[in-house]
Design a protein around this motif. Structure first.
Motif, PDB file in Angstrom:
ATOM      1  N   LYS A   3       0.829  -1.204   0.000  1.00  0.00           N
ATOM      2  CA  LYS A   3       0.000   0.000   0.000  1.00  0.00           C
ATOM      3  C   LYS A   3       0.867   1.260   0.000  1.00  0.00           C
ATOM      4  O   LYS A   3       0.517   2.270  -0.627  1.00  0.00           O
ATOM      5  CB  LYS A   3      -0.915  -0.001   1.222  1.00  0.00           C
ATOM      6  N   LYS A   4       1.993   1.195   0.696  1.00  0.00           N
ATOM      7  CA  LYS A   4       2.885   2.348   0.776  1.00  0.00           C
ATOM      8  C   LYS A   4       3.459   2.689  -0.597  1.00  0.00           C
ATOM      9  O   LYS A   4       3.489   3.857  -0.998  1.00  0.00           O
ATOM     10  CB  LYS A   4       4.022   2.051   1.760  1.00  0.00           C
ATOM     11  N   ILE A   5       3.896   1.674  -1.321  1.00  0.00           N
ATOM     12  CA  ILE A   5       4.439   1.888  -2.661  1.00  0.00           C
ATOM     13  C   ILE A   5       3.337   2.361  -3.604  1.00  0.00           C
ATOM     14  O   ILE A   5       3.545   3.255  -4.428  1.00  0.00           O
ATOM     15  CB  ILE A   5       5.091   0.596  -3.202  1.00  0.00           C
ATOM     16  N   GLU A   6       2.166   1.786  -3.476  1.00  0.00           N
ATOM     17  CA  GLU A   6       1.032   2.172  -4.308  1.00  0.00           C
ATOM     18  C   GLU A   6       0.697   3.649  -4.128  1.00  0.00           C
ATOM     19  O   GLU A   6       0.423   4.367  -5.094  1.00  0.00           O
ATOM     20  CB  GLU A   6      -0.184   1.315  -3.960  1.00  0.00           C
ATOM     21  N   LYS A   7       0.766   4.123  -2.884  1.00  0.00           N
ATOM     22  CA  LYS A   7       0.481   5.528  -2.582  1.00  0.00           C
ATOM     23  C   LYS A   7       1.525   6.447  -3.213  1.00  0.00           C
ATOM     24  O   LYS A   7       1.188   7.506  -3.765  1.00  0.00           O
ATOM     25  CB  LYS A   7       0.443   5.733  -1.067  1.00  0.00           C
ATOM     26  N   GLU A   8       2.794   6.041  -3.145  1.00  0.00           N
ATOM     27  CA  GLU A   8       3.864   6.851  -3.719  1.00  0.00           C
ATOM     28  C   GLU A   8       3.767   6.888  -5.246  1.00  0.00           C
ATOM     29  O   GLU A   8       4.054   7.909  -5.873  1.00  0.00           O
ATOM     30  CB  GLU A   8       5.229   6.306  -3.284  1.00  0.00           C
ATOM     31  N   ILE A   9       3.365   5.785  -5.828  1.00  0.00           N
ATOM     32  CA  ILE A   9       3.188   5.728  -7.283  1.00  0.00           C
ATOM     33  C   ILE A   9       2.072   6.675  -7.723  1.00  0.00           C
ATOM     34  O   ILE A   9       2.185   7.365  -8.738  1.00  0.00           O
ATOM     35  CB  ILE A   9       2.885   4.276  -7.739  1.00  0.00           C
ATOM     36  N   GLN A  10       0.997   6.727  -6.946  1.00  0.00           N
ATOM     37  CA  GLN A  10      -0.115   7.615  -7.270  1.00  0.00           C
ATOM     38  C   GLN A  10       0.326   9.084  -7.255  1.00  0.00           C
ATOM     39  O   GLN A  10      -0.101   9.882  -8.097  1.00  0.00           O
ATOM     40  CB  GLN A  10      -1.263   7.394  -6.283  1.00  0.00           C
ATOM     41  N   LYS A  11       1.199   9.440  -6.317  1.00  0.00           N
ATOM     42  CA  LYS A  11       1.725  10.806  -6.244  1.00  0.00           C
ATOM     43  C   LYS A  11       2.538  11.121  -7.506  1.00  0.00           C
ATOM     44  O   LYS A  11       2.451  12.218  -8.065  1.00  0.00           O
ATOM     45  CB  LYS A  11       2.608  10.976  -5.008  1.00  0.00           C
ATOM     46  N   LEU A  12       3.343  10.140  -7.928  1.00  0.00           N
ATOM     47  CA  LEU A  12       4.148  10.336  -9.131  1.00  0.00           C
ATOM     48  C   LEU A  12       3.264  10.456 -10.359  1.00  0.00           C
ATOM     49  O   LEU A  12       3.508  11.302 -11.238  1.00  0.00           O
ATOM     50  CB  LEU A  12       5.126   9.169  -9.290  1.00  0.00           C
ATOM     51  N   GLU A  13       2.234   9.634 -10.428  1.00  0.00           N
ATOM     52  CA  GLU A  13       1.331   9.660 -11.581  1.00  0.00           C
ATOM     53  C   GLU A  13       0.594  10.989 -11.696  1.00  0.00           C
ATOM     54  O   GLU A  13       0.232  11.406 -12.805  1.00  0.00           O
ATOM     55  CB  GLU A  13       0.338   8.501 -11.492  1.00  0.00           C
ATOM     56  N   PHE A  14       0.377  11.666 -10.579  1.00  0.00           N
ATOM     57  CA  PHE A  14      -0.276  12.976 -10.614  1.00  0.00           C
ATOM     58  C   PHE A  14       0.569  13.982 -11.388  1.00  0.00           C
ATOM     59  O   PHE A  14       0.046  14.904 -12.025  1.00  0.00           O
ATOM     60  CB  PHE A  14      -0.529  13.498  -9.204  1.00  0.00           C
ATOM     61  N   LYS A  15       1.881  13.799 -11.359  1.00  0.00           N
ATOM     62  CA  LYS A  15       2.765  14.711 -12.076  1.00  0.00           C
ATOM     63  C   LYS A  15       2.618  14.568 -13.584  1.00  0.00           C
ATOM     64  O   LYS A  15       2.966  15.483 -14.335  1.00  0.00           O
ATOM     65  CB  LYS A  15       4.214  14.490 -11.630  1.00  0.00           C
ATOM     66  N   TYR A 124      20.932  21.295  -6.854  1.00  0.00           N
ATOM     67  CA  TYR A 124      20.281  20.092  -6.332  1.00  0.00           C
ATOM     68  C   TYR A 124      21.371  19.074  -6.000  1.00  0.00           C
ATOM     69  O   TYR A 124      21.751  18.263  -6.852  1.00  0.00           O
ATOM     70  CB  TYR A 124      19.305  19.516  -7.362  1.00  0.00           C
ATOM     71  N   PRO A 125      21.898  19.103  -4.771  1.00  0.00           N
ATOM     72  CA  PRO A 125      23.078  18.316  -4.389  1.00  0.00           C
ATOM     73  C   PRO A 125      22.946  16.794  -4.502  1.00  0.00           C
ATOM     74  O   PRO A 125      23.938  16.089  -4.356  1.00  0.00           O
ATOM     75  CB  PRO A 125      23.306  18.726  -2.919  1.00  0.00           C
ATOM     76  N   TRP A 126      21.772  16.310  -4.784  1.00  0.00           N
ATOM     77  CA  TRP A 126      21.573  14.861  -4.899  1.00  0.00           C
ATOM     78  C   TRP A 126      21.749  14.361  -6.333  1.00  0.00           C
ATOM     79  O   TRP A 126      21.803  13.158  -6.579  1.00  0.00           O
ATOM     80  CB  TRP A 126      20.169  14.484  -4.421  1.00  0.00           C
ATOM     81  N   ILE A 127      21.864  15.281  -7.288  1.00  0.00           N
ATOM     82  CA  ILE A 127      21.907  14.919  -8.706  1.00  0.00           C
ATOM     83  C   ILE A 127      23.049  13.948  -9.036  1.00  0.00           C
ATOM     84  O   ILE A 127      22.843  12.902  -9.669  1.00  0.00           O
ATOM     85  CB  ILE A 127      22.031  16.173  -9.598  1.00  0.00           C
ATOM     86  N   THR A 128      24.267  14.299  -8.630  1.00  0.00           N
ATOM     87  CA  THR A 128      25.427  13.473  -8.966  1.00  0.00           C
ATOM     88  C   THR A 128      25.312  12.073  -8.387  1.00  0.00           C
ATOM     89  O   THR A 128      25.624  11.080  -9.061  1.00  0.00           O
ATOM     90  CB  THR A 128      26.733  14.130  -8.482  1.00  0.00           C
ATOM     91  N   ASN A 129      24.852  11.966  -7.155  1.00  0.00           N
ATOM     92  CA  ASN A 129      24.712  10.660  -6.521  1.00  0.00           C
ATOM     93  C   ASN A 129      23.692   9.792  -7.258  1.00  0.00           C
ATOM     94  O   ASN A 129      23.935   8.611  -7.517  1.00  0.00           O
ATOM     95  CB  ASN A 129      24.310  10.821  -5.054  1.00  0.00           C
ATOM     96  N   VAL A 130      22.552  10.392  -7.593  1.00  0.00           N
ATOM     97  CA  VAL A 130      21.513   9.646  -8.316  1.00  0.00           C
ATOM     98  C   VAL A 130      22.031   9.242  -9.697  1.00  0.00           C
ATOM     99  O   VAL A 130      21.765   8.129 -10.172  1.00  0.00           O
ATOM    100  CB  VAL A 130      20.223  10.487  -8.451  1.00  0.00           C
ATOM    101  N   ILE A 179      11.150   5.941  -6.682  1.00  0.00           N
ATOM    102  CA  ILE A 179       9.935   6.703  -7.006  1.00  0.00           C
ATOM    103  C   ILE A 179      10.133   8.169  -6.676  1.00  0.00           C
ATOM    104  O   ILE A 179       9.771   9.058  -7.460  1.00  0.00           O
ATOM    105  CB  ILE A 179       8.716   6.145  -6.239  1.00  0.00           C
ATOM    106  N   HIS A 180      10.731   8.437  -5.507  1.00  0.00           N
ATOM    107  CA  HIS A 180      10.982   9.819  -5.098  1.00  0.00           C
ATOM    108  C   HIS A 180      11.936  10.507  -6.069  1.00  0.00           C
ATOM    109  O   HIS A 180      11.779  11.701  -6.362  1.00  0.00           O
ATOM    110  CB  HIS A 180      11.560   9.848  -3.685  1.00  0.00           C
ATOM    111  N   CYS A 181      12.928   9.770  -6.569  1.00  0.00           N
ATOM    112  CA  CYS A 181      13.865  10.339  -7.541  1.00  0.00           C
ATOM    113  C   CYS A 181      13.128  10.745  -8.819  1.00  0.00           C
ATOM    114  O   CYS A 181      13.336  11.842  -9.349  1.00  0.00           O
ATOM    115  CB  CYS A 181      14.953   9.323  -7.887  1.00  0.00           C
ATOM    116  N   MET A 182      12.266   9.866  -9.302  1.00  0.00           N
ATOM    117  CA  MET A 182      11.482  10.177 -10.504  1.00  0.00           C
ATOM    118  C   MET A 182      10.604  11.399 -10.272  1.00  0.00           C
ATOM    119  O   MET A 182      10.461  12.253 -11.156  1.00  0.00           O
ATOM    120  CB  MET A 182      10.622   8.978 -10.898  1.00  0.00           C
ATOM    121  N   ALA A 183      10.037  11.492  -9.077  1.00  0.00           N
ATOM    122  CA  ALA A 183       9.165  12.622  -8.751  1.00  0.00           C
ATOM    123  C   ALA A 183       9.958  13.928  -8.686  1.00  0.00           C
ATOM    124  O   ALA A 183       9.513  14.965  -9.192  1.00  0.00           O
ATOM    125  CB  ALA A 183       8.455  12.359  -7.424  1.00  0.00           C
ATOM    126  N   GLU A 184      11.131  13.889  -8.060  1.00  0.00           N
ATOM    127  CA  GLU A 184      11.955  15.089  -7.937  1.00  0.00           C
ATOM    128  C   GLU A 184      12.462  15.559  -9.298  1.00  0.00           C
ATOM    129  O   GLU A 184      12.507  16.756  -9.574  1.00  0.00           O
ATOM    130  CB  GLU A 184      13.139  14.811  -7.003  1.00  0.00           C
TER     131      GLU A 184
END
Length: 208
Positions: A3-15, A124-130, A179-184
């Motif tokens: 359910k947790k992953i499903e909820k995060e996917i829905q947030k991404l799909e809204f984008k 965005y200091p996380w770019i290189t790591n991702v 999922i969070h990376c895709m959203a960001e």
């Protein structure tokens, strides 16, 4: 899928809806060379996000993870439009097939991927790591080796390997992080697109 992953996917799909909304705005008035690039990056992003969520829903994280790197490429290269002297001239060259990494920014620097990535990383200091982590899934690497090992017993000196079309031992937190990376990444793209739309709508004010 939890359910947790499903909820995060829905947030991404809204984008996806947000991308379509800005696409409508950008194509409702005057059209410029930069709009060709904007339309292309929106179209590619919609397909990548849809592909990513579809694969996750089908428990295929290994395939989905590749798309994080592809989506990151969207903002890395699209960001070049904001560091050149003439964005429309730049866009025209890209449309004509000239490679971005052969063109220079307003400071005379060749816009290689690593250069654009490092500039983005300043904001965005996380770019290189991702970039590095997601590249590990693009190329055959130790990540694929570890994903194959189901269990290991150092005392008995034994290992069990898993072979499957679906996820068996992928940690939930790793999926949510992806999922969070895709959203960001999508959020950064929306900032660029909305900024360009604002410039188009308020061109008279900005010129003065």
């Amino acid at each position: 899928m939890t359910k947790k992953i499903e909820k995060e996917i829905q947030k991404l799909e809204f984008k996806e809806t947000q991308l379509l909304d800005v696409a409508k705005k950008l194509n409702s008035g005057k059209f410029y060379p930069l709009d060709f690039l904007s339309n292309a990056v929106i179209n590619r992003s919609l397909k990548l996000v849809f592909g990513f969520t579809t694969l996750l829903k089908d428990d295929n994280f290994i395939a989905a993870s590749h798309l994080v790197r592809c989506h990151l490429d969207n903002i890395i290269r699209f960001s070049a439009c904001w560091i050149v002297n003439d964005p429309h001239n730049f866009a025209t060259k890209v449309i004509d097939g000239i490679k971005i990494d052969t063109l220079k920014d307003k400071n005379g620097k060749l816009m290689k991927d690593w250069y654009l990535r490092n500039l983005l990383n300043e904001e965005y200091p996380w770019i290189t790591n991702v970039y590095k982590q997601s590249s590990g899934y693009i190329h055959f690497s130790e990540k694929h080796i570890y994903n194959t090992i189901q269990s290991a017993d150092s005392n008995k000196r034994t290992m069990q390997f898993s072979f499957s079309k679906k996820d068996n031992n992928i940690d939930e937190d790793l999926k949510i992080e992806a999922i969070h990376c895709m959203a960001e990444i999508t959020e950064i793209l929306l900032e660029y697109l909305n900024g360009w739309n604002y410039t188009k709508v308020n061109s008279d004010i900005i010129k003065t």
